[in-house]
Motif scaffolding. Structure first.
Motif, PDB file in Angstrom:
ATOM      1  N   ASP A 133       0.854  -1.164  -0.008  1.00  0.00           N
ATOM      2  CA  ASP A 133       0.103   0.091  -0.064  1.00  0.00           C
ATOM      3  C   ASP A 133       0.868   1.422  -0.029  1.00  0.00           C
ATOM      4  O   ASP A 133       0.486   2.432  -0.760  1.00  0.00           O
ATOM      5  N   LEU A 134       2.076   1.214   1.067  1.00  0.00           N
ATOM      6  CA  LEU A 134       2.697   2.601   0.965  1.00  0.00           C
ATOM      7  C   LEU A 134       3.572   2.635  -0.332  1.00  0.00           C
ATOM      8  O   LEU A 134       3.697   3.920  -0.461  1.00  0.00           O
ATOM      9  N   ILE A 135       4.161   1.647  -0.858  1.00  0.00           N
ATOM     10  CA  ILE A 135       5.159   1.713  -1.550  1.00  0.00           C
ATOM     11  C   ILE A 135       4.494   1.798  -3.088  1.00  0.00           C
ATOM     12  O   ILE A 135       4.692   2.671  -3.864  1.00  0.00           O
ATOM     13  N   VAL A 136       3.752   0.829  -3.390  1.00  0.00           N
ATOM     14  CA  VAL A 136       3.077   0.832  -4.661  1.00  0.00           C
ATOM     15  C   VAL A 136       1.946   1.816  -5.095  1.00  0.00           C
ATOM     16  O   VAL A 136       2.026   2.728  -5.938  1.00  0.00           O
ATOM     17  N   PHE A 137       0.892   1.740  -4.248  1.00  0.00           N
ATOM     18  CA  PHE A 137      -0.261   2.529  -4.565  1.00  0.00           C
ATOM     19  C   PHE A 137      -0.236   3.935  -4.132  1.00  0.00           C
ATOM     20  O   PHE A 137      -0.602   4.906  -4.739  1.00  0.00           O
ATOM     21  N   SER A 138       0.568   4.380  -2.884  1.00  0.00           N
ATOM     22  CA  SER A 138       0.779   5.985  -2.701  1.00  0.00           C
ATOM     23  C   SER A 138       1.701   6.520  -3.732  1.00  0.00           C
ATOM     24  O   SER A 138       1.622   7.511  -4.237  1.00  0.00           O
ATOM     25  N   THR A 139       2.724   5.530  -4.499  1.00  0.00           N
ATOM     26  CA  THR A 139       3.401   6.276  -5.537  1.00  0.00           C
ATOM     27  C   THR A 139       2.780   6.413  -6.852  1.00  0.00           C
ATOM     28  O   THR A 139       2.896   7.323  -7.416  1.00  0.00           O
ATOM     29  N   LEU A 140       1.947   5.276  -7.020  1.00  0.00           N
ATOM     30  CA  LEU A 140       1.007   5.278  -8.348  1.00  0.00           C
ATOM     31  C   LEU A 140       0.057   6.709  -8.386  1.00  0.00           C
ATOM     32  O   LEU A 140       0.159   7.202  -9.204  1.00  0.00           O
ATOM     33  N   GLY A 268      -6.399   6.962   6.706  1.00  0.00           N
ATOM     34  CA  GLY A 268      -6.566   8.227   6.662  1.00  0.00           C
ATOM     35  C   GLY A 268      -5.443   9.176   5.851  1.00  0.00           C
ATOM     36  O   GLY A 268      -5.409  10.221   5.779  1.00  0.00           O
ATOM     37  N   ASN A 269      -4.311   8.279   5.621  1.00  0.00           N
ATOM     38  CA  ASN A 269      -3.394   8.900   4.801  1.00  0.00           C
ATOM     39  C   ASN A 269      -3.902   9.243   3.256  1.00  0.00           C
ATOM     40  O   ASN A 269      -3.272   9.982   2.592  1.00  0.00           O
ATOM     41  N   VAL A 270      -4.997   8.767   2.989  1.00  0.00           N
ATOM     42  CA  VAL A 270      -5.594   8.987   1.656  1.00  0.00           C
ATOM     43  C   VAL A 270      -6.066  10.332   1.824  1.00  0.00           C
ATOM     44  O   VAL A 270      -5.969  11.341   0.750  1.00  0.00           O
ATOM     45  N   TYR A 271      -6.645  10.744   2.852  1.00  0.00           N
ATOM     46  CA  TYR A 271      -7.022  12.223   3.048  1.00  0.00           C
ATOM     47  C   TYR A 271      -5.834  13.233   2.985  1.00  0.00           C
ATOM     48  O   TYR A 271      -5.831  14.268   2.446  1.00  0.00           O
ATOM     49  N   ILE A 272      -4.805  12.765   3.830  1.00  0.00           N
ATOM     50  CA  ILE A 272      -3.516  13.625   3.706  1.00  0.00           C
ATOM     51  C   ILE A 272      -3.051  13.898   2.298  1.00  0.00           C
ATOM     52  O   ILE A 272      -2.763  15.162   1.878  1.00  0.00           O
ATOM     53  N   LEU A 273      -3.212  12.671   1.480  1.00  0.00           N
ATOM     54  CA  LEU A 273      -2.841  12.980   0.033  1.00  0.00           C
ATOM     55  C   LEU A 273      -3.756  13.876  -0.644  1.00  0.00           C
ATOM     56  O   LEU A 273      -3.428  14.741  -1.530  1.00  0.00           O
ATOM     57  N   ALA A 274      -5.050  13.582  -0.592  1.00  0.00           N
ATOM     58  CA  ALA A 274      -6.060  14.509  -1.114  1.00  0.00           C
ATOM     59  C   ALA A 274      -5.827  15.985  -0.676  1.00  0.00           C
ATOM     60  O   ALA A 274      -5.967  16.861  -1.459  1.00  0.00           O
ATOM     61  N   GLN A 275      -5.534  16.365   0.577  1.00  0.00           N
ATOM     62  CA  GLN A 275      -5.650  17.572   1.056  1.00  0.00           C
ATOM     63  C   GLN A 275      -4.160  18.263   0.525  1.00  0.00           C
ATOM     64  O   GLN A 275      -4.199  19.269   0.022  1.00  0.00           O
TER      65      GLN A 275
END
Length: 308
Positions: A133-140, A268-275
């Protein structure tokens, strides 16, 4: 299902307690931010290091496991993006919505809960899901949004992504733990006990912080948030289960952990990215709130199925 509900309920009760504390302002947003920082940088990192340092890479990495999780998650990612494009939203918004559909709260909820409920053998598979999740999808998602905005990929973006991963305490603690494990030297007792003591604060601290942070979230764009919550709580574990059981034939134990991890609510880190990117933060906020509330029943049901 009832026995499993009794086991999962205390975890969600801690989230509820945090939510109450945030709603009545006993825990202010600043207090929640500092508690989250303590859990993220210290308690959870200690827990992850302790797990990883007592595991070998072979106990975490499994080609079939990784392929199954990527395949199942990729299917749901594609469905969420396709539905977003069908509604006529931008590529940036579609990427954030797809992130909501596949990124669960593995760090703050999954690691503490699944290891306790499914046993220490669940630690390796949970860490693998977290790393993907952290490496692949957050990078994507970062590459998609940055590529759309700049019209091309640059070395600076790749460098920034690499630095971001190296600064993530969850990635660092897992990497250091595996590095220590690879030496074959047992973790000295004082260090192990220190990590156990500090890591013990991760479970209550993380769950309380999740609840307190939810208190500040709103439920706007409920229809879309409801769809994304359905993707995360129903489609994601179903797709991962199909990939793990039928396509890649992952061993039952790790497959069960993977499916349970896929059933977790939006992270919650999806919200951090969105923000951070300024892309649909309210939509993500509502998805986190709705999926976390509904997960009291859906996660319990999935846990009952995989543990039954």
């Amino acid at each position: 299902m009832l026995p499993i509900l009794f086991k999962t309920l205390p975890f969600f009760a801690l989230i509820g307690l945090g939510y109450w504390a945030g709603r009545v302002r006993f825990f202010t947003p600043d207090a929640t931010a500092w508690l989250t920082k303590f859990v993220f940088y210290f308690a959870l990192s200690a827990m992850l290091f302790r797990f990883a340092s007592n595991l070998s890479l072979a106990e975490i990495w499994d080609n079939r496991f990784v392929a199954a999780y990527l395949c199942g998650s990729g299917m749901v990612y594609a469905i969420a993006m396709a539905f977003a494009f069908w509604r006529g939203v931008s590529t940036e918004e579609a990427a954030i919505e797809a992130q909501c559909a596949v990124i669960g709260n593995t760090g703050f909820l999954g690691v503490p809960m699944l290891v306790v409920l499914m046993g220490p053998q669940a630690a390796g598979p949970v860490l693998m899901v977290l790393a993907i999740d952290l490496i692949v999808f957050s990078t994507l998602v970062t590459l998609i949004i940055t590529g759309v905005r700049q019209g091309r990929m640059s070395l600076g973006v790749v460098k920034a992504l690499g630095i971001g991963l190296l600064k993530n305490p969850m990635i660092v603690s897992m990497a250091l733990g595996l590095l220590w494990s690879s030496t074959g030297v047992a973790v000295p007792l004082p260090i192990n006990e220190f990590m156990a003591l500090l890591g013990g604060a991760a479970t209550p601290g993380a769950l309380f912080a999740i609840g307190a942070s939810l208190a500040g979230k709103s439920a706007e764009r409920v229809a879309v948030a409801g769809w994304l919550s359905f993707c995360k709580l129903v489609l994601h574990p179903a797709a991962v289960a199909f990939a793990a059981i039928y396509l890649f034939k992952v061993a039952p134990g790790p497959a069960g952990v993977m499916i349970a991890a896929a059933a977790l609510p939006v992270a919650g880190n999806v919200y951090i990215l969105a923000q951070h990117f300024g892309v649909a933060p309210q939509r993500v906020s509502a998805s986190i709130l709705i999926s976390t509330t509904a997960s009291i029943l859906t996660v319990t049901l999935v846990m009952a199925l995989v543990m039954g």
